[in-house]
Design an enzyme around this catalytic site. Structure first.
Site, PDB file in Angstrom:
ATOM      1  N   LYS A  21       0.820  -1.221   0.000  1.00 54.80           N
ATOM      2  CA  LYS A  21       0.000   0.000   0.000  1.00 54.80           C
ATOM      3  C   LYS A  21       0.847   1.260   0.000  1.00 54.80           C
ATOM      4  O   LYS A  21       0.507   2.231  -0.668  1.00 54.80           O
ATOM      5  CB  LYS A  21      -0.940   0.021   1.207  1.00 54.80           C
ATOM      6  CG  LYS A  21      -2.068  -0.984   1.155  1.00 54.80           C
ATOM      7  CD  LYS A  21      -3.218  -0.625   2.081  1.00 54.80           C
ATOM      8  CE  LYS A  21      -2.813  -0.307   3.503  1.00 54.80           C
ATOM      9  NZ  LYS A  21      -2.042  -1.301   4.214  1.00 54.80           N
ATOM     10  N   ARG A  95     -10.636   0.510   9.055  1.00 58.64           N
ATOM     11  CA  ARG A  95     -10.257  -0.893   9.218  1.00 58.64           C
ATOM     12  C   ARG A  95     -11.389  -1.755   9.758  1.00 58.64           C
ATOM     13  O   ARG A  95     -11.225  -2.967   9.897  1.00 58.64           O
ATOM     14  CB  ARG A  95      -9.044  -1.000  10.134  1.00 58.64           C
ATOM     15  CG  ARG A  95      -7.759  -0.530   9.467  1.00 58.64           C
ATOM     16  CD  ARG A  95      -6.550  -0.890  10.279  1.00 58.64           C
ATOM     17  NE  ARG A  95      -5.328  -0.545   9.584  1.00 58.64           N
ATOM     18  CZ  ARG A  95      -4.111  -0.793  10.042  1.00 58.64           C
ATOM     19  NH1 ARG A  95      -3.970  -1.393  11.212  1.00 58.64           N
ATOM     20  NH2 ARG A  95      -3.039  -0.452   9.354  1.00 58.64           N
ATOM     21  N   ARG A 129      11.975  -7.549   5.426  1.00 54.37           N
ATOM     22  CA  ARG A 129      11.796  -6.109   5.612  1.00 54.37           C
ATOM     23  C   ARG A 129      12.500  -5.622   6.887  1.00 54.37           C
ATOM     24  O   ARG A 129      12.371  -6.210   7.946  1.00 54.37           O
ATOM     25  CB  ARG A 129      10.300  -5.767   5.685  1.00 54.37           C
ATOM     26  CG  ARG A 129      10.023  -4.287   5.734  1.00 54.37           C
ATOM     27  CD  ARG A 129       8.577  -3.984   5.395  1.00 54.37           C
ATOM     28  NE  ARG A 129       7.640  -4.472   6.402  1.00 54.37           N
ATOM     29  CZ  ARG A 129       6.322  -4.354   6.303  1.00 54.37           C
ATOM     30  NH1 ARG A 129       5.794  -3.817   5.219  1.00 54.37           N
ATOM     31  NH2 ARG A 129       5.534  -4.801   7.255  1.00 54.37           N
ATOM     32  N   ARG A 162      11.033  -5.101  12.895  1.00 51.68           N
ATOM     33  CA  ARG A 162       9.967  -4.895  13.862  1.00 51.68           C
ATOM     34  C   ARG A 162       9.505  -6.239  14.414  1.00 51.68           C
ATOM     35  O   ARG A 162       9.418  -7.225  13.685  1.00 51.68           O
ATOM     36  CB  ARG A 162       8.778  -4.194  13.203  1.00 51.68           C
ATOM     37  CG  ARG A 162       9.028  -2.755  12.793  1.00 51.68           C
ATOM     38  CD  ARG A 162       7.866  -2.222  11.992  1.00 51.68           C
ATOM     39  NE  ARG A 162       8.029  -0.827  11.627  1.00 51.68           N
ATOM     40  CZ  ARG A 162       7.396  -0.251  10.599  1.00 51.68           C
ATOM     41  NH1 ARG A 162       6.588  -0.956   9.846  1.00 51.68           N
ATOM     42  NH2 ARG A 162       7.591   1.029  10.339  1.00 51.68           N
ATOM     43  N   ARG A 173      -1.102 -11.158  12.362  1.00 53.63           N
ATOM     44  CA  ARG A 173      -1.614  -9.918  11.786  1.00 53.63           C
ATOM     45  C   ARG A 173      -2.523 -10.184  10.588  1.00 53.63           C
ATOM     46  O   ARG A 173      -3.568  -9.539  10.418  1.00 53.63           O
ATOM     47  CB  ARG A 173      -0.457  -9.018  11.348  1.00 53.63           C
ATOM     48  CG  ARG A 173       0.313  -8.386  12.493  1.00 53.63           C
ATOM     49  CD  ARG A 173       1.622  -7.787  11.999  1.00 53.63           C
ATOM     50  NE  ARG A 173       1.421  -6.688  11.073  1.00 53.63           N
ATOM     51  CZ  ARG A 173       2.356  -6.259  10.245  1.00 53.63           C
ATOM     52  NH1 ARG A 173       3.547  -6.843  10.196  1.00 53.63           N
ATOM     53  NH2 ARG A 173       2.123  -5.226   9.454  1.00 53.63           N
TER      54      ARG A 173
END
Length: 223
Positions: A21, A95, A129, A162, A173
């Site tokens: 996104k 959301r 990432r 993270r 998630r």
């Protein structure tokens, strides 16, 4: 749908975490001159400032939960109203259906774009990432590596992975997204405002999105 001559456009971009996104949003903003509002950026700013909304959000995030609807609605809609009568792209909100309904009551959303990226692709993508925590700059060891391994290009500070980018957290998630956020797609689908674009790479998906936006608003000319 109106023609490419329309002056005002308000859109939502959706997709599971890790679907690209951010990358696609930056291209839409660049090519069509929209203002960009990211709920994640706004939340990070509020947490850094230690505002009431920021502290409430931080507590929810630390528990691995979505931020409460009333916190998000007040924060995002307040920011949109401050922006005034402009075209914008909204990323990360709504959301939940409750948030989507609240947005409908206060803003006229023209359509929602959904990035339909397989969860298996996302899991593979996220595990590579790394981020520069103070700035939020994101690197990917395969597609967008830092100039020096493990180090931010601009500050030379260490990159981190993270906790919620680790494999077990990613699975959690994505399941949370499936349960709580995908019903928002149904909300926009029922209004005939949902436009979905499928693929595994942003460079494949974006040309389709660009063509779609071009039927509604004239692209910006860059020198």
């Amino acid at each position: 749908m109106q023609s490419a001559s329309r002056a005002l456009l308000r859109a939502v971009i959706m997709g599971p975490p890790g679907s690209g996104k951010g990358t696609i949003s930056s291209r839409i903003v660049r090519d069509f001159g929209l203002k960009y509002l990211s709920s994640g950026d706004l939340l990070r700013s509020q947490m850094t400032k230690g505002t009431g909304a920021g502290m409430a959000a931080k507590e929810s995030i630390s528990r691995g939960e979505l931020v409460a609807d009333n916190v998000m609605v007040d924060l995002i809609i307040g920011e949109l109203e401050q922006m005034g009568n402009v075209s914008y792209l909204l990323d990360g909100f709504p959301r939940t259906v409750t948030q989507a309904s609240a947005l409908d009551n206060r803003q006229n959303i023209d359509f929602a774009v959904n990035l339909d990226v397989p969860f298996s692709t996302i899991k593979e993508r996220i595990q590579h990432r790394w981020v520069h925590a103070p700035s939020g700059r994101v690197y990917h060891t395969q597609y967008n590596p830092p100039k020096k391994t493990g180090v931010d290009d601009i500050t030379g500070e260490a990159l981190i992975q993270r906790p919620d980018d680790k494999p077990e957290a990613v699975s959690q998630r994505l399941e949370l997204y499936r349960q709580q956020t995908e019903p928002v797609l149904g909300h926009y689908r029922s209004q005939s405002k949902l436009h979905e674009f499928s693929g595994t790479e942003s460079n494949v998906i974006y040309p389709m999105i660009h063509s779609f936006f071009s039927t509604i608003v004239t692209p910006v000319t860059h020198d």
